[in-house]
Design an enzyme around this catalytic site. Structure first.
Site, PDB file in Angstrom:
ATOM      1  N   MET A 317      -0.617  -2.325  -6.582  1.00 31.28           N
ATOM      2  CA  MET A 317       0.071  -1.780  -7.654  1.00 31.28           C
ATOM      3  C   MET A 317       0.270  -0.304  -7.767  1.00 31.28           C
ATOM      4  O   MET A 317      -0.683   0.149  -7.339  1.00 31.28           O
ATOM      5  CB  MET A 317      -0.724  -2.149  -9.062  1.00 31.28           C
ATOM      6  CG  MET A 317      -0.415  -1.615 -10.269  1.00 31.28           C
ATOM      7  SD  MET A 317       1.509  -2.074 -10.546  1.00 31.28           S
ATOM      8  CE  MET A 317       1.904  -0.705 -11.485  1.00 31.28           C
ATOM      9  N   HIS A 351       5.320  -0.001   0.767  1.00 36.06           N
ATOM     10  CA  HIS A 351       5.919  -0.335  -0.481  1.00 36.06           C
ATOM     11  C   HIS A 351       5.333   0.455  -1.625  1.00 36.06           C
ATOM     12  O   HIS A 351       6.336   0.800  -2.425  1.00 36.06           O
ATOM     13  CB  HIS A 351       5.539  -1.946  -0.373  1.00 36.06           C
ATOM     14  CG  HIS A 351       6.095  -2.517  -1.774  1.00 36.06           C
ATOM     15  ND1 HIS A 351       7.106  -3.367  -1.724  1.00 36.06           N
ATOM     16  CD2 HIS A 351       5.888  -2.589  -2.942  1.00 36.06           C
ATOM     17  CE1 HIS A 351       7.720  -3.764  -3.024  1.00 36.06           C
ATOM     18  NE2 HIS A 351       6.729  -3.269  -3.735  1.00 36.06           N
ATOM     19  N   GLU A 352       4.210   0.507  -1.668  1.00 33.32           N
ATOM     20  CA  GLU A 352       3.554   1.307  -2.966  1.00 33.32           C
ATOM     21  C   GLU A 352       3.775   2.487  -2.967  1.00 33.32           C
ATOM     22  O   GLU A 352       4.214   3.180  -3.924  1.00 33.32           O
ATOM     23  CB  GLU A 352       2.068   0.735  -3.324  1.00 33.32           C
ATOM     24  CG  GLU A 352       1.627  -0.449  -2.992  1.00 33.32           C
ATOM     25  CD  GLU A 352       2.506  -1.167  -4.258  1.00 33.32           C
ATOM     26  OE1 GLU A 352       2.680  -0.849  -4.963  1.00 33.32           O
ATOM     27  OE2 GLU A 352       2.601  -2.464  -3.852  1.00 33.32           O
TER      28      GLU A 352
END
Length: 943
Positions: A317, A351-352
Site C-alpha cells: 500500500m 509499483h508503490e
C-alpha cells in the site's frame, strides 16, 4: 457519565435516515439559529447520500493517537480545520466503528461556539456521522471541529489494526498498523474519507519507550510525558487524501540509505528478519532516483519508509512516505527466494514508488477512475524496472499482464476501465484486473502510438498540472494532447493548444488526424477487447473489428445484441516478409482495408503485441504463419511468436479456430529457444491437461501426458536442479520441472525424491535450490512422513517466502484428510495466517482431489470468510474465482448458481459472481467445442 448517556441516546435516535427528499451533494443542510430540543426523537440524520456534502471542506487535521498494545485498543483526538462554503448547522463526515465521546465546535480563534454537549448522530449504513452545531456555521468562514474518540484495534486488515509476529524463541509480539485504501481511514479516526477532500495532517502518537512510531512524515519532536510515555510529533504533511494517511507502532529494526537528491530511504522489518531488507533498500533507492528523473519532479517528502507488515491482505500500500508491504513483497532472502521472487519484490517496490506521483501527488477525483492510479503504477513497473534492472527482463512479463487482462475482458461480465462505483463494496471491486492490467496495457498501446517522448512529456505535464489535486480521465488526454487546462495558460504563452486547436493540430498518425479523447474513450469507457479479423484479397488486407467474447459465438441468437454499439479506434501495426519496417494504420470503422502489395507473402498484425486487441487470420492466413514458424520462426520476434500462440488458443476457446490448427501452430516449439513463447505454448497444454484430469477423462489425460513428456523431453532433460542461469532460464526451469513432476515423469520424480530425502536427513536445515524447492516439497508431501515434516517446518519457519512454497506443496497432497486439516488450520489463523487463507483455498481447489472439498468449505464458512476479509475485497474475489474456475460441467454451474442465489443480498453487490459463472460457462464450452478434436489429434500424434 451524563455526556456519554446523552450522546448514546442521540446516536440511537439518528441511526436511520429520515430525510423527506434526497438532497444534492452540493446543497447545504437547512441552517437554524436556535438549538432544537434535545429529546431523543428531535433530530434525524440530516444527509441521505453515500457521498458527503461538498460545502464543508477539511483543510488541516491535528490528530493525536494513543494505541495500547497490551489492551489492544486506542484512544484519540482530532481537531479538523474546516472551510464552510454555505450556511449550515451540520457537519457530516465519515466514521465507522468508533466511539465518539466528545464533539465541540470552535471558531477560527479557537473559541467554543457552544457550552453544551453537541449531538452526535450516526448512520451506520453509510458509515457517516453528523455533528449538530446550535449556532449556524457561516459560509465563507473557517471553524474547527474537535472530537474525542476511541476503538479497539481491528482484528482484520483494515483501519488501525493489530498485527503479530513470533520470535525464534516462540514469543508473540504485537504491533499496530494501518491500511486505509479505499474507504477505511474512517475506521481509524473521524474524517472526510473521499479522495477529493485533500488536507494537511499534523499527527502525534503516544508510545512506550520500547516501541517506534512511524507516520507519513519524519518525527519533528519527541516529548516525554509524566507517565513515562513518549509522544512523537510528526512534521506537517503535504496536502493528501485520507486514504494515504498511515501510522505504525512497532519494535522493528531498519536499514537506511540516502538518494542522490537527499531523500532518506528506510526499510523496516521484524528484528529477526532485518537481514532480508537489504535488497529492498538498494532497489528502492535506485527506483526512487529513476522516477525523479523520468517525471522531472522531485519526490516531495524528506523520507520514504518501506515496512514489512506480518499480517497484510494486499501486496502493498502506497501510503505517502510510509509504504506498507506484505513480507513476501518486500523481504528477499537469497537462500530461500527464487528468481521469480526477486522479480516480484522489485516490481512491487516499483509499483508503490510510482504511486508517490501517480495517485499521491495527483489523485483521481473519484474511485471510478482508480485506473489513473493503478493502471499507471502497473505500467510504470515495467518502464522503471526495465531501465534500472535490465537483467530481470521484465518485458517478458508484460505479455502475461496483457493476456490476463484479455482473459477477463473477453467475458461478458467485464466492465469498462472507468466504471461507476459508489458503495464501499463497489469501490473495493474496482481494484481488479481491468483497472490494473488492462489499464497498463492500454497505456502501453498509447505510448507506442504517441512515441516514448510524446508520452513521457504528456504525463509529466499531467503530473505538474494537477499536483496536490485531483484529476479525471479527460485531464490525462488533454495533457497528452498538449491542450491547455485554463485559457490563461494558453494566453500566457505556455506551449499548449486550446481544445479546438488541439483537435485540428493533433498528432499525425499514418497521415490521419488524431482526436485523442475520442480514441481513448473507446478504450476506457467501453467494455471489452476487440478482435480484428484480417482477410487477404490480392494486394489488400480487408479488416473487420468486433467485440471478442469467449462465451458467445456468431451463430448464437444473442450475438447481434452482444455486438451492438461496440466500436474501437484501433492503432493497428503490421509487419510483412518484404520489409523490416513497422506499418501503421488507425482503424476507426467496423470495416476497413489496407494496401500491402501483391508481392507480400505473410502478414503479422499487432507487432510485438503493442496493441490491446486480438487478431484472427481468415482464409489461408493461419496456414501461412504456421508454415513460417516451421520454416524460420526467427523471422518473427519472440513477442510476435508469443502473441500468435496466445491469439490462436483464445480463438479456439471462442470456437473461432479449430484446436488442431492451434496445436499445429505450436508444432515448431522444439526449435524455440526463448522462454516466453515456450512457456506460453506449454501453458496451454498444461491447462488442457488439468481440465481433462479434473473431469476424469482417462484416455485423453494419459495421451496428453505422454505427448507433453515426449515432445518436450529434450528441454526437460536440459534443466538442472539448481539456481544457476539468467532470470529467464530460472523461470523456465522452475515451471518446466514442476509440470514434469506433476505429469509423473519418472526422472523428475526420482531427482525430486532424492533431494527431498537429503532435506529430511538434514533435519530440514538444508537449503534446497529456491527455483526447484516447491517442486521437491510437492513430491515429498505425497508421503505421510514428508507431509508431517513439511507442516512442522512451516510452523517454525520465519521466512514467509519459504512458507508459501511449503504451503503450496502441502496443498498438493492426494490425501483429502490432509487437505481438510489444512483448511481447518487456515480458518483457525494461528499456524496458517488469515492473510494466506484465500491463497490456501485456491491451492486446495487447484488440486484435483480438493476442488469439491474447497468449494464445500467456502459454502459452509461463507459468513466467516466475509467477516474476515470484507465483501468486495481481493481475498473474497480470489476465493470465489479460485474455487469456481476449476468447474466445467453444467451440474457444477447449477450448484454455483444455487449457492449465489442463497446469498443473494451479498452476491447481488458483487460483480465477481458473474465472472465466476462466465468462467464455468467458458470451461463447459471449451470441452464441448474442443474435446473431440483434442482426442483425435492426440491419437494421431501417439500413433
Amino acid at each position: 457519565m451524563v455526556r456519554f448517556l446523552v450522546l448514546a441516546l442521540l446516536s440511537l435516535a439518528g441511526v436511520t435516515q429520515t430525510s423527506a427528499s434526497p438532497t444534492q451533494a452540493s446543497e447545504p443542510l437547512n441552517p437554524t439559529e436556535e438549538q432544537p430540543p434535545l429529546g431523543t426523537g428531535s433530530l434525524s440524520f440530516p444527509w441521505s447520500h453515500l457521498r458527503l456534502p461538498g460545502y464543508i471542506v477539511p483543510l488541516h487535521y491535528h490528530l493525536l493517537l494513543h494505541p495500547n498494545l497490551t489492551m489492544l485498543s486506542y484512544s484519540g483526538t482530532v481537531r479538523i480545520e474546516l472551510q464552510v462554503q454555505n450556511n449550515t448547522n451540520w457537519v457530516v463526515l465519515h466514521s465507522k466503528g468508533l466511539r465518539i465521546t466528545t464533539a465541540t465546535m470552535l471558531d477560527q480563534n479557537l473559541a467554543h461556539l457552544s457550552d453544551k454537549v453537541l449531538p452526535v448522530l450516526h448512520n451506520p449504513t453509510h458509515e457517516q456521522t453528523a455533528i449538530f452545531s446550535p449556532r449556524v456555521l457561516s459560509g465563507g468562514q473557517k471553524y474547527f471541529l474537535f472530537l474525542e474518540f476511541g476503538a479497539e484495534l481491528g482484528e482484520g486488515f483494515y483501519g488501525f489494526y493489530r498485527s503479530t509476529y513470533r520470535t525464534s524463541s516462540g514469543e508473540t509480539r504485537n504491533l499496530a498498523s494501518t491500511h486505509f485504501e479505499p474507504t477505511s481511514a474512517r475506521m481509524a479516526f473521524p474524517c472526510f474519507d473521499e479522495p477529493s477532500f485533500k488536507a494537511n495532517y499534523s499527527i502525534s502518537i503516544r508510545r512506550s519507550r520500547a516501541h517506534t512510531a512511524l507516520s507519513n512524515m519524519p518525527i519533528e519532536q519527541t516529548v516525554v510525558l509524566d507517565d513515562g510515555l513518549m509522544e512523537d510529533r510528526f512534521a506537517v504533511s503535504v496536502r493528501m487524501s485520507s486514504y494515504l494517511v498511515a501510522f505504525i507502532v512497532c519494535d522493528f529494526k531498519s536499514v537506511s540509505a540516502t538518494t542522490a537528491s537527499g531523500v532518506k530511504v528506510s526499510v523496516y522489518a521484524a528484528p529477526e528478519k532485518w537481514q532480508h531488507t537489504h535488497y529492498a533498500l538498494k532497489a528502492a533507492v535506485k527506483l526512487l532516483e529513476f522516477y525523479e528523473k523520468y517525471f522531472n519532479i522531485k519526490y516531495p517528502l524528506p523520507k520514504q519508509d518501506l515496512v514489512a507488515i506480518p499480517d497484510f491482505q494486499a501486496g502493498a500500500m502506497e501510503n505517502w512516505g510510509l509504504i506498507t508491504f506484505r513480507e513476501t513483497s518486500l523481504l528477499f532472502d537469497p537462500a530461500t527466494s527464487s528468481g521469480s521472487d526477486r522479480v516480484w519484490v522489485t516490481m512491487v517496490i516499483a509499483h508503490e514508488l510510482a504511486h508517490q506521483w501517480f495517485g499521491n501527488l495527483v489523485t483521481m477525483q473519484w474511485w471510478n477512475d482508480i485506473w489513473l492510479n493503478e493502471g499507471f503504477a502497473r505500467y510504470m513497473e515495467y518502464i522503471s524496472v526495465n531501465a534500472t534492472y535490465p537483467k530481470l527482463r521484465v518485458e517478458d512479463y508484460l505479455v502475461d499482464t496483457c493476456f490476463a487482462a484479455i482473459g477477463r475482458d473477453s467475458l461478458n461480465s467485464s466492465h469498462p476501465i472507468s466504471s461507476a462505483a459508489e458503495s464501499p463494496t463497489q469501490i473495493e471491486e474496482m481494484f481488479d484486473t481491468v483497472s490494473y492490467d488492462k489499464g497498463a496495457c492500454v497505456l502501453h498501446m498509447l505510448r507506442h502510438y504517441l512515441t516514448d517522448q510524446v508520452f513521457q512529456s504528456g504525463i509529466v505535464r499531467y503530473l505538474r498540472r494537477y499536483s496536490y489535486s485531483n484529476a479525471h480521465n479527460q485531464d490525462l488526454w488533454d495533457s497528452l494532447a498538449n491542450t491547455c487546462s485554463k485559457e490563461e495558460e494558453f494566453s500566457s504563452g505556455e506551449h499548449c493548444y486550446s481544445s479546438r486547436q488541439a483537435a485540428k493540430n493533433a498528432y499525425l498518425y499514418a497521415g490521419e488526424h488524431l482526436d485523442l479523447t475520442s480514441m481513448m474513450n473507446t478504450w476506457t469507457l467501453q467494455t471489452g477487447v476487440p478482435l480484428v479479423t484480417v482477410t487477404r484479397q490480392g494486394s489488400h488486407l480487408l479488416l473487420k473489428q468486433e467485440r471478442f467474447l469467449r462465451t458467445a459465438h456468431p451463430s448464437d441468437p444473442t450475438w447481434p445484441s452482444l455486438q451492438q454499439g461496440f466500436l474501437w479506434h484501433i492503432p493497428l501495426t503490421y509487419r510483412t516478409d518484404t520489409s523490416t519496417s513497422i506499418h501503421r494504420h488507425l482503424m476507426t470503422t467496423l470495416t476497413d482495408s489496407m494496401e500491402v502489395g501483391e508481392e507480400v507473402g505473410w502478414v503479422k498484425v499487432n507487432v510485438d503485441m503493442a496493441g490491446y486487441y486480438l487478431v484472427h487470420y481468415d482464409g489461408s492466413g493461419w496456414d501461412d504463419l504456421i508454415q513460417l514458424l516451421k520454416d524460420n520462426h526467427t523471422a518473427l520476434t519472440f513477442m510476435d511468436r508469443t502473441h500468435l500462440i496466445h491469439n490462436a488458443f483464445q480463438l479456439t476457446t471462442a470456437g473461432r479456430l479449430s484446436l488442431d490448427k492451434a496445436l499445429d501452430l505450436i508444432g515448431y516449439l522444439r526449435s524455440e529457444s526463448h522462454t516466453v513463447p515456450l512457456l506460453e505454448g506449454l501453458g496451454y497444454l498444461e491447462a488442457f491437461y488439468r481440465i481433462v484430469e479434473r473431469r476424469d477423462i482417462p484416455d485423453v489425460t494419459q495421451n496428453l501426458r505422454t505427448y507433453i513428456l515426449w515432445y518436450f523431453r529434450d528441454v526437460i532433460d536440459r534443466q538442472t536442479w539448481s539456481d544457476k542461469g539468467s532470470v529467464s532460464e530460472r523461470r523456465l526451469r522452475s515451471e518446466l520441472l514442476s509440470l514434469a513432476c506433476h505429469l509423473g515423469d519418472l526422472p523428475c520424480l526420482k531427482q525430486a525424491q532424492r533431494s527431498f530425502t537429503h532435506w529430511l536427513d538434514s533435519n530440514s536445515t538444508l537449503n534446497l535450490p529456491a527455483d526447484v524447492a516447491e517442486t521437491v516439497y510437492s513430491v515429498g508431501a505425497q508421503e505421510d512422513t514428508g507431509w508431517a515434516s513439511l507442516l512442522q517446518t512451516y510452523t517454525h519457519s520465519l521466512s514467509e517466502t519459504h512458507k508459501r512454497k511449503i504451503l503450496s506443496a502441502l496443498a498438493s497432497s492426494r490425501d483429502t484428510n490432509k487437505l481438510t486439516r489444512l483448511l481447518e488450520l487456515g480458518l483457525e489463523g494461528e499456524v496458517i495466517r488469515t492473510q494466506d487463507l484465500d491463497s490456501l483455498i485456491a491451492m486446495v481447489a487447484r488440486n484435483p482431489r480438493g476442488r469439491h472439498l474447497a468449494w464445500s468449505y467456502v459454502q459452509k464458512y461463507w459468513s466467516t470468510l466475509v467477516d474476515k476479509f470484507q465483501l468486495g475485497s481481493f481475498s473474497i474475489r480470489n476465493i470465489i474465482i479460485g474455487t469456481t474456475a476449476q468447474f466445467s460441467s453444467t451440474e457444477e454451474l447449477t450448484e454455483v448458481r444455487v449457492f449465489f442465489e442463497s446469498i443473494h443480498e451479498q452476491a447481488s453487490q458483487l460483480r465477481v459472481t458473474e465472472v465466476a459463472m462466465d468462467n464455468i460457462q467458458k470451461n463447459i464450452l471449451w470441452l464441448q467445442r474442443n474435446l473431440g478434436t483434442l482426442r483425435s489429434w492426440l491419437d494421431q500424434q501417439i500413433d
